[in-house]
Design a protein around this motif. Structure first.
Motif, PDB file in Angstrom:
ATOM      1  N   ARG A 207      11.811  -5.442  81.981  1.00 35.10           N
ATOM      2  CA  ARG A 207      12.672  -5.094  80.850  1.00 35.10           C
ATOM      3  C   ARG A 207      11.956  -5.268  79.505  1.00 35.10           C
ATOM      4  NH1 ARG A 207      15.674  -8.913  83.309  1.00 35.10           N
ATOM      5  NH2 ARG A 207      15.787 -10.170  81.407  1.00 35.10           N
ATOM      6  N   TYR A 291      26.873 -14.462  70.412  1.00 30.38           N
ATOM      7  CA  TYR A 291      26.547 -14.475  71.844  1.00 30.38           C
ATOM      8  C   TYR A 291      27.821 -14.431  72.687  1.00 30.38           C
ATOM      9  CZ  TYR A 291      21.781 -15.788  70.465  1.00 30.38           C
ATOM     10  OH  TYR A 291      20.534 -15.807  69.911  1.00 30.38           O
ATOM     11  N   LEU A 294      28.970 -10.978  72.759  1.00 32.92           N
ATOM     12  CA  LEU A 294      28.165 -10.178  73.680  1.00 32.92           C
ATOM     13  C   LEU A 294      28.638 -10.351  75.127  1.00 32.92           C
ATOM     14  CD1 LEU A 294      24.528 -10.654  72.283  1.00 32.92           C
ATOM     15  CD2 LEU A 294      25.989  -8.636  72.077  1.00 32.92           C
ATOM     16  N   ASP A 295      29.123 -11.544  75.467  1.00 33.17           N
ATOM     17  CA  ASP A 295      29.697 -11.745  76.810  1.00 33.17           C
ATOM     18  C   ASP A 295      30.856 -10.781  77.044  1.00 33.17           C
ATOM     19  OD1 ASP A 295      27.909 -13.804  77.313  1.00 33.17           O
ATOM     20  OD2 ASP A 295      29.299 -15.376  76.660  1.00 33.17           O
ATOM     21  N   GLU A 298      29.602  -7.188  77.480  1.00 40.40           N
ATOM     22  CA  GLU A 298      29.075  -6.933  78.821  1.00 40.40           C
ATOM     23  C   GLU A 298      30.197  -6.668  79.813  1.00 40.40           C
ATOM     24  OE1 GLU A 298      26.571 -10.332  79.496  1.00 40.40           O
ATOM     25  OE2 GLU A 298      24.776  -9.227  78.899  1.00 40.40           O
ATOM     26  N   THR A 305      24.536   0.145  81.098  1.00 38.45           N
ATOM     27  CA  THR A 305      23.499  -0.574  80.360  1.00 38.45           C
ATOM     28  C   THR A 305      23.462  -0.059  78.925  1.00 38.45           C
ATOM     29  OG1 THR A 305      22.155  -0.882  82.344  1.00 38.45           O
ATOM     30  CG2 THR A 305      21.014  -1.038  80.236  1.00 38.45           C
ATOM     31  N   HIS A 336      16.256 -13.469  72.826  1.00 37.94           N
ATOM     32  CA  HIS A 336      17.316 -13.879  73.754  1.00 37.94           C
ATOM     33  C   HIS A 336      17.890 -12.665  74.485  1.00 37.94           C
ATOM     34  CE1 HIS A 336      21.082 -15.698  75.214  1.00 37.94           C
ATOM     35  NE2 HIS A 336      21.682 -14.630  74.707  1.00 37.94           N
ATOM     36  N   LEU A 337      18.143 -11.589  73.751  1.00 37.60           N
ATOM     37  CA  LEU A 337      18.681 -10.373  74.369  1.00 37.60           C
ATOM     38  C   LEU A 337      17.717  -9.838  75.436  1.00 37.60           C
ATOM     39  CD1 LEU A 337      20.119  -8.429  71.301  1.00 37.60           C
ATOM     40  CD2 LEU A 337      21.419  -9.389  73.183  1.00 37.60           C
ATOM     41  N   HIS A 340      17.397 -12.742  78.452  1.00 36.08           N
ATOM     42  CA  HIS A 340      18.546 -13.300  79.160  1.00 36.08           C
ATOM     43  C   HIS A 340      19.717 -12.339  79.324  1.00 36.08           C
ATOM     44  CE1 HIS A 340      16.511 -17.135  78.992  1.00 36.08           C
ATOM     45  NE2 HIS A 340      16.418 -17.040  77.669  1.00 36.08           N
ATOM     46  N   ARG A 341      19.600 -11.154  78.797  1.00 37.49           N
ATOM     47  CA  ARG A 341      20.718 -10.200  78.942  1.00 37.49           C
ATOM     48  C   ARG A 341      20.168  -8.878  79.481  1.00 37.49           C
ATOM     49  NH1 ARG A 341      25.586 -11.966  76.875  1.00 37.49           N
ATOM     50  NH2 ARG A 341      25.409 -13.854  75.591  1.00 37.49           N
ATOM     51  N   ARG A 343      21.528  -6.423  80.711  1.00 40.06           N
ATOM     52  CA  ARG A 343      22.322  -5.223  80.439  1.00 40.06           C
ATOM     53  C   ARG A 343      21.969  -4.608  79.085  1.00 40.06           C
ATOM     54  NH1 ARG A 343      27.097  -6.062  83.189  1.00 40.06           N
ATOM     55  NH2 ARG A 343      27.854  -4.006  82.595  1.00 40.06           N
ATOM     56  N   PHE A 344      21.141  -5.305  78.308  1.00 37.13           N
ATOM     57  CA  PHE A 344      20.723  -4.798  77.000  1.00 37.13           C
ATOM     58  C   PHE A 344      19.225  -4.495  77.016  1.00 37.13           C
ATOM     59  CE2 PHE A 344      24.647  -6.893  75.926  1.00 37.13           C
ATOM     60  CZ  PHE A 344      25.168  -6.145  74.880  1.00 37.13           C
TER      61      PHE A 344
END
Length: 528
Positions: A207, A291, A294-295, A298, A305, A336-337, A340-341, A343-344
């Motif tokens: 990613r 953050y 953002l949860d 998602e 995505t 962080h995106l 750890h995320r 989907r981004f």
């Protein structure tokens, strides 16, 4: 009016029948006294009357719009939000339509006016259908107005088409100086770049963030605006212009709030509704609440995505450099995106490489560069000869070749030169108007250099230093297609190796054998 009990008895809480009708009568016959009464009642127990009157005044104002010029101005006088009520969503519909008509009429050519106006007409048709299904009293009141606006806009579109055909004018589909949007048919090519991005987004398990890198006016923002056409439905592009609200915020709370708002607006264009983020909650701990938001985002995405496309990342870096934002907080959020995320997916776009911005390089590991440069020749030919369906101008073969030679398939310069060719042809006799010759192309060059002065001046003033300017002028003076040997240039400009590297990186010159020459002839002409 002052003798009415609504004014002399401030504790009067009983419903006063027909107060709204009486207030309307006063406003019609004594506007000054009537508006003062309206302002007083809006904060009194009889505020219902003030709301009813304001709604009716707005309806009458919208109903008086008899042409597109009146419609384009309507949003400036609408009262929305001051008296929030059940009619506010209806007024917002009219306000947005008015803003859209205003933007359409600001377009220079009849063609570029008709294009967004057709979109406005489609929206009006949809609203008209929705209004017709409703029995709500306010929707019924505004139904004839939306119907009238649709007829006005539709008739104006027809009138534009008649005028153009009567004059035998050539509609110019070219968009100069602003990025192309989804609605504009002229967007051409870039399928290879879209494929490269899809490969990185879908196939690379790491990613990595992407950097869409290219020189100014190469079409980066236009590509981002249209990237949804190139991506599968499972990837939702969210376009964020960092030249706008996010980077102009005064603190972190404003930054993440504006970022969330832009994400919401962009997602809505893709038919996706995101949860809202209240500004108040961000004041104490903006990034933590962001953050948490953002949860929720998602969850709303389901299996999809997000491609978070951050255009003009250099502007955000400038805000960090000025101390408005903290580097660790803002760039740490992007890291962080990425980490750890899943989907981004992060896509940066700019005219500089990450290596030129060292602070970014330490946060965004393994950035994959997607280079956007000149159009392919076939794409440029399409932009010249068939930019849109039913294009009425035809080119002689040698005229097309000359446009390609002068622009090197640079997307902005192709549009700039072709737009000036159309201006030139529209001034000619109708018998020769719709065929462009080599002579027409040559005649359009001076006008293109003048009207595109902002593009060339940006190169001269913002992209190269004084030594670079001197080198470019020296090479330009040698004539079209000239290659100046490296030895001769070093004799003229000693210790200029770094400047040569910068000019190569900016794609202004290229290395040919043991010398240098301009990449684009039109740019050379500017420096002569």
């Amino acid at each position: 009016m002052r003798f009415h009990s609504a004014f002399w008895d401030e504790w009067q809480r009983l419903y006063l029948p027909s107060l709204d009708k009486h207030l309307l009568f006063v406003i019609e016959n004594n506007p000054v006294e009537g508006k003062a009464a309206l302002e007083y009642l809006s904060t009194s127990p009889q505020r219902w009357a003030a709301q009813a009157v304001q709604i009716e005044l707005d309806a009458r104002s919208l109903q008086r719009c008899a042409d597109v010029e009146a419609i384009r101005e309507a949003h400036r006088s609408l009262v929305i939000g001051e008296l929030e009520n059940e009619v506010s969503p209806l007024l917002r519909i009219f306000s947005r339509i008015s803003e859209d008509v205003d933007a359409a009429l600001n377009q220079a050519s009849a063609y570029n006016q008709r294009l967004p106006l057709r979109d406005v007409a489609d929206k009006l048709n949809l609203h008209l259908q929705n209004f017709a299904r409703s029995s709500d009293k306010y929707t019924v009141r505004f139904y004839p107005i939306i119907k009238s606006w649709r007829e006005i806009v539709t008739n104006y579109i027809k009138e534009l088409a008649k005028i153009t055909e009567l004059r035998q004018e050539i509609d110019s589909p070219y968009i100069i100086g602003v990025p192309l949007t989804l609605e504009q048919e002229i967007f051409t090519g870039r399928n290879d770049i879209g494929l490269r991005m899809i490969e990185q987004l879908l196939l690379d398990y790491r990613r990595p963030p992407l950097l869409l890198y290219g020189q100014r006016r190469m079409g980066k923002t236009s590509l981002l605006n249209n990237i949804g056409k190139l991506l599968p439905n499972s990837i939702i592009p969210m376009f964020i212009d960092l030249q706008g609200a996010p980077s102009s915020a005064s603190d972190h709370a404003g930054f993440v709030y504006n970022l969330a708002r832009e994400m919401e607006k962009s997602a809505k264009k893709q038919g996706v509704t995101l949860p809202s983020l209240a500004r108040e909650v961000l004041k104490s701990d903006p990034f933590t609440y962001f953050y948490e938001w953002l949860d929720k985002v998602e969850q709303a995405l389901e299996e999809n995505t997000v491609l978070l496309a951050l255009d003009e990342f250099e502007v955000l870096d400038n805000a960090i450099a000025k101390g408005r934002f903290d580097e660790q907080d803002v760039l740490g959020m992007l890291r962080h995106l990425i980490q750890h995320r899943p989907r981004f997916k992060i896509l940066l776009a700019g005219s500089h490489t990450i290596e030129e911005y060292q602070r970014w390089a330490s946060y965004l590991i393994n950035v994959q560069v997607v280079h956007i440069s000149y159009l392919k020749e076939a794409e440029a030919r399409q932009l010249i000869e068939r930019p849109v369906k039913d294009f009425t101008l035809r080119y002689e073969p040698n005229a097309v070749e000359r446009v390609l030679q002068l622009t090197r398939c640079h997307p902005f310069l192709v549009q700039l030169l072709c737009a000036e060719i159309i201006v030139l042809k529209n001034e000619q006799d109708p018998s020769i108007r719709r065929l462009a010759t080599l002579a027409d192309v040559e005649a359009a060059i001076p006008e293109a250099l003048q009207s595109g002065g902002f593009f060339f001046a940006d190169i001269q003033n913002n992209q190269v230093n004084a030594t670079g300017q001197a080198i470019l002028r020296f090479i330009a003076a040698q004539g079209e297609g000239a290659i100046v040997s490296r030895q001769r240039l070093l004799q003229e400009f000693a210790d200029a190796d770094i400047t040569f590297s910068l000019l190569l990186q900016r794609e202004l010159i290229e290395e040919v054998a043991d010398g240098y020459g301009f990449q684009v002839e039109l740019i050379r002409r500017w420096f002569v």
